[in-house]
Design a protein around this motif. Structure first.
Motif: not given
Length: 172
Positions: A60-64, A69-73, A120-123, A127-135
Motif C-alpha cells: 500500500v505504501g509503495r515501499l522501498i 545516503a543517496t538515491g530513492a530513500g 531501512d524501509v521507506d514509503d 502523503q503518508s501516515e508517519l512520513g516517508n522515513i517511518r512505515v
C-alpha cells in the motif's frame, strides 16, 4: 490386551506426526534507525534449506529499501544486516537503494525459533501516515512473502495491516 493397544497408539502417533503443519510467521517491525523482519517458525519441526523472497512492490505504501545516503530513500538509511540465524542474501551481493525485492537463503530455523534481519524501509507516498522515513503496518499491507522449501514447494502470504504474514508450508 496390551499388544492390541501398542499398534493403535503407534499408528495414531505416526499419523499425528505426518499431519504436523509447518508455519512461518513473518513480522515487520518499524524501528528507527533500523527496521526489522522476523521469521518465526511456529511449528514443532525444524525447517531446513529455505529460500525466501520478499516483494514490497505491491505494498500500500509503495515501499522501498533505503540502503545508501543517496538515491530513492529519505534521510536515514541502513543496509541489510543479519541479526539472528543462519541466513544470507542471495538476490545480489547487497540490496540496492530503491529496490523493492530481496531473496534470502535460510539454512535452518529450529522448531519454535526465529531468524531476523534489519534494513531501512521507506514509503514513497506523497502523503503518508508517519512520513516517508517511518512505515506503518498498513503501508506494508499487500507486500508478498514467498517461501520455497528444499522439496521445491512454494507457499506465499501477503502482509496484513499489522505488519504480519503467516506462510503455511507443507506438512513436516
Amino acid at each position: 490386551m496390551l499388544n492390541v493397544r501398542l499398534p493403535i497408539v503407534a499408528s495414531v502417533c505416526l499419523l499425528a506426526g505426518q499431519l504436523a503443519h509447518a508455519n512461518v510467521e513473518v513480522t515487520f517491525v518499524e524501528s528507527a534507525p533500523k527496521d526489522r523482519f522476523i521469521l518465526h517458525n511456529t511449528s514443532q519441526c525444524a525447517l531446513n534449506d529455505l529460500t525466501v523472497h520478499l516483494d514490497l512492490s505491491n505494498s500500500v505504501g509503495r515501499l522501498i529499501f533505503d540502503t545508501t545516503a543517496t538515491g530513492a530513500g529519505v534521510e536515514v538509511f541502513q543496509p541489510f544486516e543479519v541479526k539472528k540465524g543462519n541466513l544470507k542474501l542471495i538476490s545480489a551481493s547487497e540490496v540496492k537503494d530503491g529496490d523493492s525485492t530481496l531473496s534470502l537463503s535460510i539454512e535452518n530455523i529450529a522448531a519454535n525459533d526465529s531468524v531476523s534481519f534489519t534494513i531501512d524501509v521507506d514509503d514513497t507516498l506523497t502523503q503518508s501516515e508517519l512520513g516517508n522515513i517511518r512505515v506503518s503496518g498498513s503501508e506494508i499491507s499487500n507486500a508478498l512473502i514467498k517461501i520455497t522449501t528444499k522439496g521445491q514447494q512454494t507457499s506465499a502470504a501477503m502482509f496484513d495491516n499489522k505488519g504480519k504474514a503467516l506462510v503455511s508450508l507443507p506438512s513436516c
